[in-house]
Motif scaffolding. Sequence first.
Motif, PDB file in Angstrom:
ATOM      1  N   PHE A 121       3.219  -1.783   5.306  1.00 17.67           N
ATOM      2  CA  PHE A 121       2.659  -1.528   3.975  1.00 17.67           C
ATOM      3  C   PHE A 121       2.071  -2.782   3.323  1.00 17.67           C
ATOM      4  O   PHE A 121       1.629  -2.719   2.169  1.00 17.67           O
ATOM      5  CB  PHE A 121       3.727  -0.914   3.077  1.00 17.67           C
ATOM      6  CG  PHE A 121       4.344   0.327   3.664  1.00 17.67           C
ATOM      7  CD1 PHE A 121       3.585   1.480   3.798  1.00 17.67           C
ATOM      8  CD2 PHE A 121       5.667   0.332   4.105  1.00 17.67           C
ATOM      9  CE1 PHE A 121       4.138   2.621   4.369  1.00 17.67           C
ATOM     10  CE2 PHE A 121       6.222   1.459   4.659  1.00 17.67           C
ATOM     11  CZ  PHE A 121       5.451   2.615   4.799  1.00 17.67           C
ATOM     12  N   TYR A 122       2.073  -3.891   4.041  1.00 17.30           N
ATOM     13  CA  TYR A 122       1.522  -5.133   3.521  1.00 17.30           C
ATOM     14  C   TYR A 122       0.364  -5.596   4.398  1.00 17.30           C
ATOM     15  O   TYR A 122       0.324  -5.303   5.599  1.00 17.30           O
ATOM     16  CB  TYR A 122       2.609  -6.221   3.480  1.00 17.30           C
ATOM     17  CG  TYR A 122       3.754  -5.911   2.546  1.00 17.30           C
ATOM     18  CD1 TYR A 122       3.614  -6.062   1.178  1.00 17.30           C
ATOM     19  CD2 TYR A 122       4.975  -5.464   3.055  1.00 17.30           C
ATOM     20  CE1 TYR A 122       4.669  -5.773   0.317  1.00 17.30           C
ATOM     21  CE2 TYR A 122       6.023  -5.170   2.201  1.00 17.30           C
ATOM     22  CZ  TYR A 122       5.880  -5.331   0.839  1.00 17.30           C
ATOM     23  OH  TYR A 122       6.909  -5.036  -0.002  1.00 17.30           O
ATOM     24  N   SER A 171       0.847  -1.194   0.000  1.00 15.11           N
ATOM     25  CA  SER A 171       0.000   0.000   0.000  1.00 15.11           C
ATOM     26  C   SER A 171       0.881   1.242   0.000  1.00 15.11           C
ATOM     27  O   SER A 171       2.067   1.194   0.323  1.00 15.11           O
ATOM     28  CB  SER A 171      -0.915  -0.001   1.224  1.00 15.11           C
ATOM     29  OG  SER A 171      -0.136   0.069   2.419  1.00 15.11           O
ATOM     30  N   TRP A 180      -2.780   6.507  -5.148  1.00 14.31           N
ATOM     31  CA  TRP A 180      -2.829   5.740  -3.904  1.00 14.31           C
ATOM     32  C   TRP A 180      -3.273   4.316  -4.206  1.00 14.31           C
ATOM     33  O   TRP A 180      -4.157   4.078  -5.024  1.00 14.31           O
ATOM     34  CB  TRP A 180      -3.807   6.379  -2.932  1.00 14.31           C
ATOM     35  CG  TRP A 180      -4.066   5.567  -1.709  1.00 14.31           C
ATOM     36  CD1 TRP A 180      -5.132   4.736  -1.473  1.00 14.31           C
ATOM     37  CD2 TRP A 180      -3.249   5.489  -0.528  1.00 14.31           C
ATOM     38  NE1 TRP A 180      -5.025   4.151  -0.229  1.00 14.31           N
ATOM     39  CE2 TRP A 180      -3.879   4.598   0.363  1.00 14.31           C
ATOM     40  CE3 TRP A 180      -2.050   6.096  -0.149  1.00 14.31           C
ATOM     41  CZ2 TRP A 180      -3.349   4.296   1.620  1.00 14.31           C
ATOM     42  CZ3 TRP A 180      -1.516   5.798   1.102  1.00 14.31           C
ATOM     43  CH2 TRP A 180      -2.158   4.914   1.973  1.00 14.31           C
ATOM     44  N   TYR A 181      -2.633   3.354  -3.513  1.00 14.75           N
ATOM     45  CA  TYR A 181      -3.060   1.964  -3.632  1.00 14.75           C
ATOM     46  C   TYR A 181      -3.153   1.358  -2.240  1.00 14.75           C
ATOM     47  O   TYR A 181      -2.253   1.546  -1.404  1.00 14.75           O
ATOM     48  CB  TYR A 181      -2.070   1.142  -4.461  1.00 14.75           C
ATOM     49  CG  TYR A 181      -2.413  -0.334  -4.480  1.00 14.75           C
ATOM     50  CD1 TYR A 181      -3.391  -0.819  -5.337  1.00 14.75           C
ATOM     51  CD2 TYR A 181      -1.789  -1.230  -3.610  1.00 14.75           C
ATOM     52  CE1 TYR A 181      -3.730  -2.166  -5.339  1.00 14.75           C
ATOM     53  CE2 TYR A 181      -2.130  -2.584  -3.600  1.00 14.75           C
ATOM     54  CZ  TYR A 181      -3.095  -3.043  -4.472  1.00 14.75           C
ATOM     55  OH  TYR A 181      -3.433  -4.366  -4.469  1.00 14.75           O
ATOM     56  N   ALA A 182      -4.227   0.635  -2.015  1.00 11.06           N
ATOM     57  CA  ALA A 182      -4.380  -0.170  -0.799  1.00 11.06           C
ATOM     58  C   ALA A 182      -5.087  -1.452  -1.205  1.00 11.06           C
ATOM     59  O   ALA A 182      -6.097  -1.401  -1.921  1.00 11.06           O
ATOM     60  CB  ALA A 182      -5.183   0.573   0.263  1.00 11.06           C
ATOM     61  N   PRO A 183      -4.575  -2.609  -0.798  1.00  9.80           N
ATOM     62  CA  PRO A 183      -5.179  -3.882  -1.213  1.00  9.80           C
ATOM     63  C   PRO A 183      -6.659  -3.993  -0.864  1.00  9.80           C
ATOM     64  O   PRO A 183      -7.427  -4.612  -1.605  1.00  9.80           O
ATOM     65  CB  PRO A 183      -4.356  -4.930  -0.459  1.00  9.80           C
ATOM     66  CG  PRO A 183      -3.059  -4.268  -0.156  1.00  9.80           C
ATOM     67  CD  PRO A 183      -3.388  -2.818   0.038  1.00  9.80           C
TER      68      PRO A 183
END
Length: 341
Positions: A337-338, A28, A133-136
């Motif tokens: 971040f994971y 993320s 922005w990226y978030a799973p």
Amino acid sequence: MTMKGERSEAGDPQAAGEETARHLPYPSGWFCLERSRRVPPGRVLTRRFMGEDVVLYRTSTGRPHAVRPYCPHLGAHLGTGGTVEGQNLVCPFHRFAFSPDGTCVGTPDGAPPPRARLQHHTVRERNGFLFAWYAPDGTSPTWEIPGTDHARVRPTATWSTEVSTYAQEIIENTLDYRHLPVLHHVAVEELDPPQTQGPLLRMRLRLGPDRPRVLRESVKADHTFLMAGLGYLRVEFPLPALGLVSYLWAMHTPAAPRRTRMLVATACTDIHQQATPEASLPRRGLHRAFAHAMLRTAVGKVHQDLRIWNTKRYEPRPRLAASDDAIGMFRHWARQFYPPA
């Protein structure tokens, strides 16, 4: 062939688990999609991001947007012939128009638009770069990208490549002091050890050529490093003798599994630019020349790293030496971040 009494690695649950652990998921955070100047008003671009295409565009009022690539009407790829008309992104297949919030607001025959919406990525613009922005789990941003003290600074010189490794592997390289004299012939002295503050990591190093002490003392420079997540690294170092301060950015954007797009950019400005924002023509020429020289040096070092990155594997449980404490600290910081294991 497996001898009697032996177990093949493929059939060994422990070995299979270790191999799985060597493959990192997408982290993320904020990741650079493009330089701002490459996306003027009306331009539509496609970039790979976390295993899929992202369509990047800028409206007539100058606001950037990034959307999932397929039109919800009949699936046309908006980055292949899509256009910007005013504030709307228009599909190349049937000319359905989508407003900045993603809502379908227009049809070619003037009929009421369908209840359809494009899926958006959250976008930020900092120092001449566009970030997504990226978030799973699809959650909204929980932190922001730090800008420079000189808000007007923009990249002057840039270079990019694709690397067959993870973003974490590239940015971790910065804390691997041991490889600097071996691979890059650079002497390193830790001035301020790595310190973390949520998604940020800061440290200060003194770097110079790994040569006789007399020469090294004359050309060494103090570098301030700032990492923001696993996709953003900024290095700042002043040159008081020339009245300059230089910036180097290294952006690492996951494009596909174990495939990372790397962008290196440099800029240079006067240390006291805030007091005199408009530099003279000769000073601007000096800024550009120094930025390009700095980029050439940085890219030369990256090329030395590439042959390592493109052939190494990720070690989830590295056997660290006593002097590798910065790497151990980085690995602990990077876990945030994971998703949980």
